[in-house]
Scaffold this motif. Structure first.
Motif, PDB file in Angstrom:
ATOM      1  N   ASP A  13       0.811  -1.226   0.000  1.00  0.00           N
ATOM      2  CA  ASP A  13       0.000   0.000   0.000  1.00  0.00           C
ATOM      3  C   ASP A  13       0.842   1.273   0.000  1.00  0.00           C
ATOM      4  OD1 ASP A  13      -2.176  -1.705   0.144  1.00  0.00           O
ATOM      5  OD2 ASP A  13      -2.221  -1.638   2.332  1.00  0.00           O
ATOM      6  N   GLY A  40      -4.575  -4.246  -3.761  1.00  0.00           N
ATOM      7  CA  GLY A  40      -5.549  -3.203  -4.073  1.00  0.00           C
ATOM      8  C   GLY A  40      -4.759  -1.968  -4.454  1.00  0.00           C
ATOM      9  N   THR A  42      -4.670   1.762  -5.985  1.00  0.00           N
ATOM     10  CA  THR A  42      -5.581   2.884  -6.183  1.00  0.00           C
ATOM     11  C   THR A  42      -5.001   3.913  -7.148  1.00  0.00           C
ATOM     12  OG1 THR A  42      -6.140   2.569  -3.864  1.00  0.00           O
ATOM     13  CG2 THR A  42      -7.024   4.545  -4.932  1.00  0.00           C
ATOM     14  N   LYS A  49     -11.804   7.925  -8.398  1.00  0.00           N
ATOM     15  CA  LYS A  49     -10.880   6.933  -7.824  1.00  0.00           C
ATOM     16  C   LYS A  49     -11.164   5.558  -8.430  1.00  0.00           C
ATOM     17  CE  LYS A  49     -10.809   4.760  -3.401  1.00  0.00           C
ATOM     18  NZ  LYS A  49     -10.860   4.848  -1.941  1.00  0.00           N
ATOM     19  N   VAL A  51      -9.902   1.363  -8.186  1.00  0.00           N
ATOM     20  CA  VAL A  51      -9.089   0.383  -7.461  1.00  0.00           C
ATOM     21  C   VAL A  51      -8.945  -0.874  -8.312  1.00  0.00           C
ATOM     22  CG1 VAL A  51      -8.858  -0.995  -5.360  1.00  0.00           C
ATOM     23  CG2 VAL A  51      -9.894   1.270  -5.228  1.00  0.00           C
ATOM     24  N   ALA A 299      -7.400  -1.034   0.634  1.00  0.00           N
ATOM     25  CA  ALA A 299      -8.129  -0.883  -0.624  1.00  0.00           C
ATOM     26  C   ALA A 299      -8.823  -2.190  -1.023  1.00  0.00           C
ATOM     27  CB  ALA A 299      -7.166  -0.439  -1.729  1.00  0.00           C
ATOM     28  N   THR A 300      -8.442  -3.315  -0.401  1.00  0.00           N
ATOM     29  CA  THR A 300      -9.051  -4.608  -0.727  1.00  0.00           C
ATOM     30  C   THR A 300     -10.038  -5.043   0.340  1.00  0.00           C
ATOM     31  OG1 THR A 300      -7.155  -5.302  -2.029  1.00  0.00           O
ATOM     32  CG2 THR A 300      -8.506  -7.069  -1.149  1.00  0.00           C
TER      33      THR A 300
END
Ligand code: GDP
Ligand code: IMO
Ligand code: MG
Length: 425
Positions: A13, A40, A42, A49, A51, A299-300
């Motif tokens: 990340d 994930g 981004t 946005k 993902v 993000a996941t």
């Protein structure tokens, strides 16, 4: 042409998706080489946005080819969802997305096995994203896996059935209650496989070789981060693939002497999601501020990310293992307003002070030794040139460059594509 790599240097990340998107205009091919939908990535542009989980982060650029390499594990169900989202954005992925026949497939029962394994571990759980990553790589190395190329066989469903049956009996060995309806999961899976089969499958190592010979530029996009590497990470709290530079060689079929630049990405502080040791983790207001201002949620999985100061010992280790040639520092904007910043510059290890990343970094073995820096008040998010950066931020950057002996060529000051400052080498 040599293949350039872009890798996360911490626990994932770091902002890989954003920078791959920014760099894609310089490349003909963007290739994922390991991991799967546990990632994930981004991207933010034009106020929107996006993902991505399995699909490379170059997909929004019309003239780049996006390759899912042999080292990746693909869940057709998640892949289809990603494609559906791209379709909503009018992205013409059919002409720009190619998939290695040697990539392995995540079955619904791999996900169930992941859940059973985690549940059986109780408090000692890895904190997996539960996407079936570990069980799929286990089947790969155990020589039981199903590959993308197998989907072209007439009897692939028989092969599927044998493996899924085996998984079901394995699930029953775990002493945990896992509720599932395999028929339902399979319906969704087989429909998604149909969609996957409508895409272009290729012999990717040959494709990459010919592309290199033809002078095409290639950027390999890492997933996760170096400290989650199966060999060099904080084992067993890691993922099941080689996230470091060597993983790009095995995950794409690129020879080691064909690697060019190695771009290493790190946050100006540190985050980690899931279990495992994290020497510079903060449990105070500073950590809370980083999480809130940095919007540190997975993000996941949406889980909140643990936050802490920058760990230079861990960063040095990651640079070493990867052979990083250029650094990119992300999220400096999140630190605006901190009076004092700390960087871990040594570990107190079993009453000795050390400067390398040791075998054990659990709190009972390691205590961080910090060097303090003056912070900056300025809001960085509107800045676009290196000359605008505050003096104290430049001091922070220059200290890191000196210690790591690698130039920081990009400073990211916000999630948007445009919030990217290029520094001269
Ligand atoms: P990846 O997995 O390495 O691609 O990173 P993620 O997408 O999981 O997490 C990075 C998060 O930070 C995303 O929400 C990005 O939009 C955001 N981000 C990236 N760069 C910056 C930055 O420089 N500043 C801020 N504030 N956010 C950023
Ligand atoms: P990107 O590419 C952050 C973490 C999980 C867990 C451990 C094992 O977005 O940086 P797994 O699902 O692989 O069995 O989980 O690894 N993890 C990540 N953390 N970013 C990721 O990917 C991650 N992928 C896996 O939280 O601790
Ligand atoms: Mg991520």
């Amino acid at each position: 042409m040599a293949v350039d790599l872009l890798l996360g240097l911490q626990w994932g990340d770091e902002g890989k998706g954003k920078i791959v998107d920014v760099l894609t205009s310089n490349y003909n091919i963007i290739a994922r080489f390991q991991g799967g939908p546990n990632a994930g990535h981004t991207l933010v542009f034009n106020g929107k946005k996006h993902v991505l989980h399995t699909i490379p982060s170059g997909i929004f650029h019309d003239d780049a080819t996006n390759l899912v390499g042999n080292g990746v594990v693909i869940d057709p169900v998640i892949f289809k969802k990603e494609l559906d989202k791209l379709e909503e954005q009018d992205v013409d992925y059919r002409k720009s997305l190619v998939i290695s026949r040697k990539a392995h497939i995540i079955l619904p029962t791999h996900r169930l096995l992941d859940a059973a394994s985690e549940a059986s571990k109780g408090k000692a759980k890895i904190g997996s994203t539960l996407k079936g990553i570990g069980p799929t790589y286990m089947d790969k190395t155990g020589r039981n896996g199903i590959r993308v190329g197998d989907l072209e066989l007439d009897n692939w469903k028989d092969i599927y059935r044998t493996l899924a049956n085996k998984h079901e009996s394995m699930i029953s060995f775990y002493d945990v209650e896992i509720e599932y309806d395999l028929a339902d999961l399979e319906k969704e899976f087989f429909e998604a496989v149909k969609v996957l089969k409508s895409l272009k499958f290729i012999d990717s190592e040959e494709y990459v070789y010919q592309a290199q010979k033809a002078g095409k530029t290639i950027l390999a996009e890492g997933a996760q981060g170096s400290l989650l590497d199966i060999d060099f990470g904080t084992y067993p709290f890691v993922t099941s693939s080689n996230t470091t530079a060597a993983g790009a060689c095995t995950g794409l079929g690129v020879a080691p002497n064909q690697i060019g630049e190695v771009f290493g990405i790190f946050k100006a502080y540190t985050t980690r999601v899931g279990s495992g040791p994290f020497p510079t983790e903060l449990f105070d207001e500073d950590g809370e501020t980083m999480g809130r201002v940095g919007n540190e949620f997975g993000a996941t999985t949406g889980r909140s990310r643990r936050c802490g100061w920058l760990d230079l010992i861990a960063l040095k280790y990651a640079c070493q293992v990867n052979g990083v040639t250029q650094l990119m520092m992300m999220k400096g904007d999140v630190l605006s307003g901190f009076k004092t910043l700390k960087v871990c510059t040594a570990y107190k290890y079993k009453s000795e002070v050390i400067n390398h990343f040791p075998y054990n970094i659990e709190p009972e073995n390691v205590e961080p030794v910090y060097t303090e820096f003056n912070g900056w008040e300025e809001d960085l998010t509107g800045m676009s040139e290196a000359s605008q950066l505050p003096k104290t931020l430049n001091e922070y950057i220059e200290f890191l460059e000196k210690e790591l002996e690698i130039p920081i060529t990009i400073v990211s000051v916000g999630p948007d594509r445009k919030q990217t400052i290029f520094r001269k080498r």
